[in-house]
Structure formats: structure tokens, C-alpha cells
Design a protein around this motif. Structure first.
Motif, PDB file in Angstrom:
ATOM      1  N   ARG A  92       0.842  -1.208   0.000  1.00  0.00           N
ATOM      2  CA  ARG A  92       0.000   0.000   0.000  1.00  0.00           C
ATOM      3  C   ARG A  92       0.871   1.250   0.000  1.00  0.00           C
ATOM      4  O   ARG A  92       0.593   2.219  -0.717  1.00  0.00           O
ATOM      5  N   ARG A  93       1.957   1.222   0.766  1.00  0.00           N
ATOM      6  CA  ARG A  93       2.822   2.389   0.886  1.00  0.00           C
ATOM      7  C   ARG A  93       3.646   2.615  -0.378  1.00  0.00           C
ATOM      8  O   ARG A  93       3.911   3.753  -0.741  1.00  0.00           O
ATOM      9  N   HIS A  94       4.065   1.542  -1.029  1.00  0.00           N
ATOM     10  CA  HIS A  94       5.018   1.654  -2.136  1.00  0.00           C
ATOM     11  C   HIS A  94       4.338   1.221  -3.436  1.00  0.00           C
ATOM     12  O   HIS A  94       4.131   0.025  -3.690  1.00  0.00           O
ATOM     13  N   GLU A  95       4.020   2.190  -4.284  1.00  0.00           N
ATOM     14  CA  GLU A  95       3.295   1.927  -5.522  1.00  0.00           C
ATOM     15  C   GLU A  95       3.961   0.904  -6.446  1.00  0.00           C
ATOM     16  O   GLU A  95       3.264   0.116  -7.092  1.00  0.00           O
ATOM     17  N   PRO A  96       5.304   0.875  -6.576  1.00  0.00           N
ATOM     18  CA  PRO A  96       5.898  -0.083  -7.519  1.00  0.00           C
ATOM     19  C   PRO A  96       5.507  -1.533  -7.244  1.00  0.00           C
ATOM     20  O   PRO A  96       5.433  -2.332  -8.180  1.00  0.00           O
ATOM     21  N   LEU A  97       5.246  -1.889  -5.992  1.00  0.00           N
ATOM     22  CA  LEU A  97       4.901  -3.273  -5.673  1.00  0.00           C
ATOM     23  C   LEU A  97       3.507  -3.653  -6.147  1.00  0.00           C
ATOM     24  O   LEU A  97       3.144  -4.827  -6.112  1.00  0.00           O
ATOM     25  N   ARG A  98       2.711  -2.682  -6.581  1.00  0.00           N
ATOM     26  CA  ARG A  98       1.387  -2.968  -7.154  1.00  0.00           C
ATOM     27  C   ARG A  98       1.247  -2.314  -8.536  1.00  0.00           C
ATOM     28  O   ARG A  98       0.182  -1.882  -8.945  1.00  0.00           O
ATOM     29  N   THR A  99       2.362  -2.261  -9.229  1.00  0.00           N
ATOM     30  CA  THR A  99       2.411  -1.660 -10.566  1.00  0.00           C
ATOM     31  C   THR A  99       2.580  -2.739 -11.619  1.00  0.00           C
ATOM     32  O   THR A  99       3.299  -3.720 -11.420  1.00  0.00           O
ATOM     33  N   THR A 100       1.911  -2.567 -12.741  1.00  0.00           N
ATOM     34  CA  THR A 100       2.144  -3.382 -13.930  1.00  0.00           C
ATOM     35  C   THR A 100       2.510  -2.447 -15.079  1.00  0.00           C
ATOM     36  O   THR A 100       2.520  -1.217 -14.913  1.00  0.00           O
ATOM     37  N   PHE A 101       2.777  -3.018 -16.261  1.00  0.00           N
ATOM     38  CA  PHE A 101       3.285  -2.209 -17.366  1.00  0.00           C
ATOM     39  C   PHE A 101       2.499  -2.515 -18.627  1.00  0.00           C
ATOM     40  O   PHE A 101       2.396  -3.664 -19.049  1.00  0.00           O
ATOM     41  N   ALA A 102       1.933  -1.462 -19.201  1.00  0.00           N
ATOM     42  CA  ALA A 102       1.171  -1.572 -20.432  1.00  0.00           C
ATOM     43  C   ALA A 102       1.924  -0.858 -21.550  1.00  0.00           C
ATOM     44  O   ALA A 102       2.918  -0.155 -21.313  1.00  0.00           O
ATOM     45  N   GLU A 103       1.450  -1.017 -22.770  1.00  0.00           N
ATOM     46  CA  GLU A 103       2.064  -0.371 -23.922  1.00  0.00           C
ATOM     47  C   GLU A 103       1.132   0.696 -24.455  1.00  0.00           C
ATOM     48  O   GLU A 103      -0.069   0.485 -24.616  1.00  0.00           O
ATOM     49  N   SER A 104       1.693   1.873 -24.710  1.00  0.00           N
ATOM     50  CA  SER A 104       0.926   2.979 -25.264  1.00  0.00           C
ATOM     51  C   SER A 104       1.758   3.645 -26.349  1.00  0.00           C
ATOM     52  O   SER A 104       2.820   4.210 -26.065  1.00  0.00           O
ATOM     53  N   GLY A 105       1.297   3.564 -27.584  1.00  0.00           N
ATOM     54  CA  GLY A 105       2.043   4.151 -28.689  1.00  0.00           C
ATOM     55  C   GLY A 105       3.410   3.542 -28.883  1.00  0.00           C
ATOM     56  O   GLY A 105       4.355   4.243 -29.282  1.00  0.00           O
ATOM     57  N   GLY A 106       3.544   2.252 -28.584  1.00  0.00           N
ATOM     58  CA  GLY A 106       4.829   1.581 -28.749  1.00  0.00           C
ATOM     59  C   GLY A 106       5.778   1.758 -27.591  1.00  0.00           C
ATOM     60  O   GLY A 106       6.898   1.236 -27.629  1.00  0.00           O
ATOM     61  N   GLU A 107       5.365   2.494 -26.558  1.00  0.00           N
ATOM     62  CA  GLU A 107       6.217   2.745 -25.400  1.00  0.00           C
ATOM     63  C   GLU A 107       5.542   2.195 -24.144  1.00  0.00           C
ATOM     64  O   GLU A 107       4.308   2.180 -24.040  1.00  0.00           O
TER      65      GLU A 107
END
Length: 509
Positions: A92-107
Motif C-alpha cells: 500500500r505504501r510503495h506503488e511499484p509493488l502494485r504496478t504493472t506495465f502496459a504499452e501505449s504508442g509503442g512505449e
């Protein structure tokens, strides 16, 4: 319970593996169902380091090279529910631990999900015969640490609890490097030490609010790269690395055309009687212990390759700003240190020159390594990493975390992957260095790396004992190897009698 153990023992190894895998997927501490997927927040830009790992993941989604496992054996009464709530609060405190990664415009973009309970799967191995529990725990931990991540779906923070006995548990935390780094592990352990005792006592712990978010760091980095300062840094690095040759360490097998990233770990230790003299020598020259180790490492590479010019990677924390020092995230950067060795100079002279190389590079460490590679555009190859293939790192090992009523024993869990040809990861505390050598298993055998580490140890001892001796004369072989070369090999070379060279070659082949 004994009947269950008998039934488990009667299963074939394959069926036991399938059963334990099913338990791993379905059992959670404190809850019988997985938490629902949290809703995402607005996408945020990625850092340059995250962009590189996302790209590498797209090239090889099944690779575990950037899995970062951390495991400990806990002895004593453990409250699994309190531990699960601890990991939930940290996420809850640290966003990276509940982050995923999507693609937008090739990035890639960061997709930060709202806080939700973090599942803590519990696999009970206490039903197995006592002599099989720890080996099975290590096997399951190794298997879990090597399981690939899906950066788009997540989660990228996977806790696992293995019950070895009523008062003995293995806790494994597997994270993808794109959301964490070595410094972050220390942050996480400090927060576990603060949160778990309170949750176990039925209290509601309160930690100070975090002063920043990782997404803020990534956005600020991109704004900074649009300013005038990076251009000057790029110009300096381009000049410093111009014409740098590829380091060609002799390998046990030919280098594959496409690097597969298969890896293995070798553990090693440098005791205080080896480390302290080198530290004192370095300190007398205004240098750090790392500079002394890097100077000796350059001699080692020179002896192995006969190259007097090469580049070695050196990780830096990337946390110059105080507001990010308490965050979990991928901040670490890499600097390329240009090594040069003149066999006629003394180790003392090499150390002083190494000090200057390190200080100049570290003063310009803010430039992301990924940006440097993008601008320099070295000759790219699928067989090796760009700019450097060998990494030397040293960090101060933090004091071990303490949890009331629990004894903590760190465990080494391999992922079966490697990022570079060879990486020496060292941690120093109380004058002793404990290390891990991560080798590319396609290139090097275990015996080769162990021999290299022995040569490194001998060079350090010789350099610290006689720093004014020319580096070409510093000893690299231990007593047993010197005897082998001076006596055994010489005896074989003189025992050929009247045999001709083709005969001797055929016999050796």
C-alpha cells in the motif's frame, strides 16, 4: 497427519510436484481466496531503466534474469496472518509493488493499481518426513524464484511462505527488477521489522508518510533529460569510452550467437585478514575499499585476457536526492569504468589512477546508462551485453533484521539466470566480504569461476602486502598451483623422450 504423510510418500515424484504446485496456487495465509484485482490509476511514464527492462522482457518473456529473490529461514513462532498484513501494508505504501506495465504508442507506461490485500500462499511441508523438508523447501523456493513474470498482468511482488515445521518457516519474496533493486530490499526489511511485531500484537502500526513516489522520480528524470545538463554529460562519457574494446575473457565453451541468459551462482568469502590490509592501503591513498578491489580486479582481467584496456560495469544506487532514499523502486544505475593496466607500474600507482577513474565516473552517474547506450550506439550483438560484459559491485551489508521471538537465517536462492558474462556481487560488514559470483552457464563452468575467485584472492593479498611491486610480478597462483606448474607440468614436459611434436600433441589431444 501421519496418514497424510504416508499417502504423500506413496505418490510418484511427478504427482507430488503437481500436488505441491496446486497447493502453492490455492493456499493463502489468512484467506482462502485470492484478492480481487485492484483498479488501475492513470498510467504514468516509466524511468529509462524500466524502459530497458521492459524491452528486454519483450525480447524474452520467459527469462528469469531480472527476477530478484530474497529468502530467509525463520525459526520460532510465526503469525502468518500478521506477515500477510505486513506485506499488504508495504505494498500500500510503495506503488511499484502494485504496478504493472502496459504499452501505449509503442512505449511502456506504468499502471499503478489501487491498494489491495497481498496474497501470501502457504505450502505446508511439515507433513513430509523430517529429512526431506528442507531440501523440498529449497527446491520449491528455487522453482518459484525462476518462474517468469508477466509485466502486463502482474503481480510483480510474489511472497511465498513454506512451513517446514511448526516453528520453522521459509519466507521467499520474489520481485521483478523493474519495480525494485538491492537498496529497496533493505527498505522492505526495515518496514517488515517495524510492522510485523505490531500486527502480531494486534496493534495498528503507523509509519511516517513517504515523501515522494516512484512515478514522480520517473517524470522528473524525463524532464531533466530534456534540459542542457545531459548534453555535457553525454559528451564526457562519449570521449571517455571512445574506442573501448570488448573484454574477451577466455571461456570454457564458444560464445553462442544469441545469448540465452542461463546462469548459476557460486558463493565466496574474503575474510578480514584479507580485506583489512587492502582497506588500510586504500584509505592511506584517499581511496575506498571498492577502489582497491577494482584495482586488483583490473590486474586479474589483464592477466586472463592480456588486454590492457577494457570496460567494467559498476552499479550505483541512483538515490542522490534524499526524498527517494526510503522508497522501494528501480533506482539503481550503472556506470562504465574504463580499466587500463600497465604491467610495469606498481599497484600503488594503479590504485591512485583507479581512484581518479572512479571519482570522475561517479560524479557523472546521474546520466541513465540506457541513455548512454542509446547515444553512443556501440556495435550491438545478441551474443553479449553492450559496453561491458563483466560487473563488479560492493555494498555495505545492512545489519540483519530483527523480529521478536524469531531467529533469522538468510538463504541463497538461485534463479538459474545471468545478466552478464560474469558478475561479482559483494557485501561488506565488520571487515568481512561475502560474495556471489553469477556466471553465464553457457560460457563458464563452476570450477573455472572458483579458480578465478582464488586468483582474485591471491592478487588482493599480494597487492596489499607489497603495493610497490610492479603489477606484472604480483602473485596470482596459490601454493598448490605454483607447485603444479613448477613441478608436475615441468615433469610432464621433460618426459617426452624422443617423441616428436605431433606425437606429443596427439597424446595431449
Amino acid at each position: 497427519m501421519s496418514d497424510l504423510a504416508t499417502r504423500l510418500d506413496s505418490l510418484s515424484p511427478r504427482k507430488r510436484e503437481l500436488l505441491l504446485r496446486r497447493l502453492l496456487e490455492t493456499q493463502t495465509a489468512g484467506s482462502t481466496q485470492s484478492a480481487p484485482e485492484a483498479e488501475p490509476r492513470a498510467p504514468a511514464p516509466v524511468s529509462f531503466a524500466q524502459r530497458r527492462l521492459w524491452f528486454l522482457h519483450r525480447l524474452d518473456p520467459e527469462s528469469a534474469a531480472y527476477n530478484l529473490p530474497f529468502a530467509v529461514l525463520l525459526s520460532g513462532p510465526l503469525d502468518p496472518g500478521a506477515l500477510a498484513r505486513t506485506f499488504t501494508e508495504i505494498a500500500r505504501r510503495h506503488e511499484p509493488l502494485r504496478t504493472t506495465f502496459a504499452e501505449s504508442g509503442g512505449e511502456p507506461v506504468q499502471v499503478r493499481r489501487e491498494p489491495a490485500p497481498v496474497p501470501l500462499p502457504l505450502v505446508d511441508l511439515s507433513v513430509l518426513p523430517a529429512e526431506r523438508r528442507r531440501p523440498e523447501a529449497l527446491r520449491l523456493a528455487t522453482e518459484e524464484s525462476a518462474r517468469p513474470f508477466d509485466l502486463a498482468r502482474g503481480p510483480l511482488f510474489r511472497p511465498l511462505l513454506l512451513r517446514v515445521a511448526a516453528a520453522e518457516h521459509v519466507v521467499l519474496l520474489t520481485m521483478h527488477h523493474i519495480v525494485t533493486d538491492g537498496w529497496s530490499t533493505g527498505v522492505l526489511l526495515r518496514e517488515v521489522a517495524a510492522l510485523y511485531p505490531a500486527f502480531a500484537a494486534g496493534l495498528l502500526p503507523v509509519l511516517p508518510a513517504l515523501p515522494a513516489r516512484y512515478a514522480d522520480f520517473a517524470a522528473r528524470q524525463r524532464r531533466w533529460l530534456e534540459g542542457p545538463e545531459p548534453a555535457a554529460l553525454l559528451a564526457w562519457w562519449k570521449e571517455r569510452l571512445a574506442g573501448a574494446p570488448v573484454l574477451e575473457l577466455p571461456t570454457d565453451r564458444p560464445r553462442p550467437a544469441v545469448r540465452r541468459g542461463r546462469g548459476a551462482l557460486e558463493t565466496f568469502a574474503f575474510l578480514s585478514e584479507l580485506v583489512l590490509p587492502l582497506r588500510e592501503l586504500a584509505r592511506a591513498r584517499g581511496a575506498t575499499l571498492y577502489m582497491g578491489l577494482f584495482a586488483a580486479f583490473q590486474i586479474l582481467l589483464h592477466r586472463y585476457t592480456r588486454q590492457d584496456d577494457f570496460v567494467v560495469g559498476s552499479p550505483v544506487a541512483g538515490r542522490e536526492r534524499p526524498e527517494v532514499q526510503g522508497l522501494i523502486g528501480f533506482f539503481v544505475n550503472a556506470v562504465a569504468l574504463r580499466g587500463r593496466v600497465d604491467g610495469s607500474e606498481s599497484f600503488r600507482a594503479l590504485l591512485e589512477r583507479t581512484r581518479g577513474v572512479c571519482l570522475e565516473a561517479w560524479a557523472r552517474q546521474e546520466l541513465p546508462f540506457e541513455k548512454l547506450v542509446e547515444e553512443i550506439q556501440p556495435e550491438r550483438s545478441l551474443a553479449r551485453s553492450p559496453l561491458f560484459q563483466v560487473v563488479l559491485s560492493l555494498e555495505e551489508r545492512p545489519a540483519p533484521a530483527r523480529l521478536p521471538g524469531l531467529e533469522i537465517e538468510p538463504l541463497t536462492v538461485p534463479t538459474g539466470a545471468s545478466k552478464f558474462d560474469l558478475t561479482l556481487m559483494m557485501a561488506e560488514r565488520d571487515g568481512r566480504i561475502d560474495g556471489l559470483a553469477e556466471r553465464d552457464a553457457d560460457l563458464f563452468d563452476a570450477a573455472t569461476v572458483r579458480r578465478l575467485l582464488g586468483h582474485f584472492r591471491t592478487l588482493i593479498a599480494g597487492a596489499a602486502a607489497d603495493p610497490d611491486r610492479p603489477v606484472v610480478e604480483l602473485p596470482m597462483l596459490d601454493e598448490a598451483e605454483r607447485h603444479q606448474v613448477a613441478v608436475e607440468v615441468s615433469a610432464r614436459e621433460t618426459s617426452g623422450g624422443d617423441l616428436l611434436l605431433p606425437d606429443l600433441f596427439a597424446a595431449q589431444a
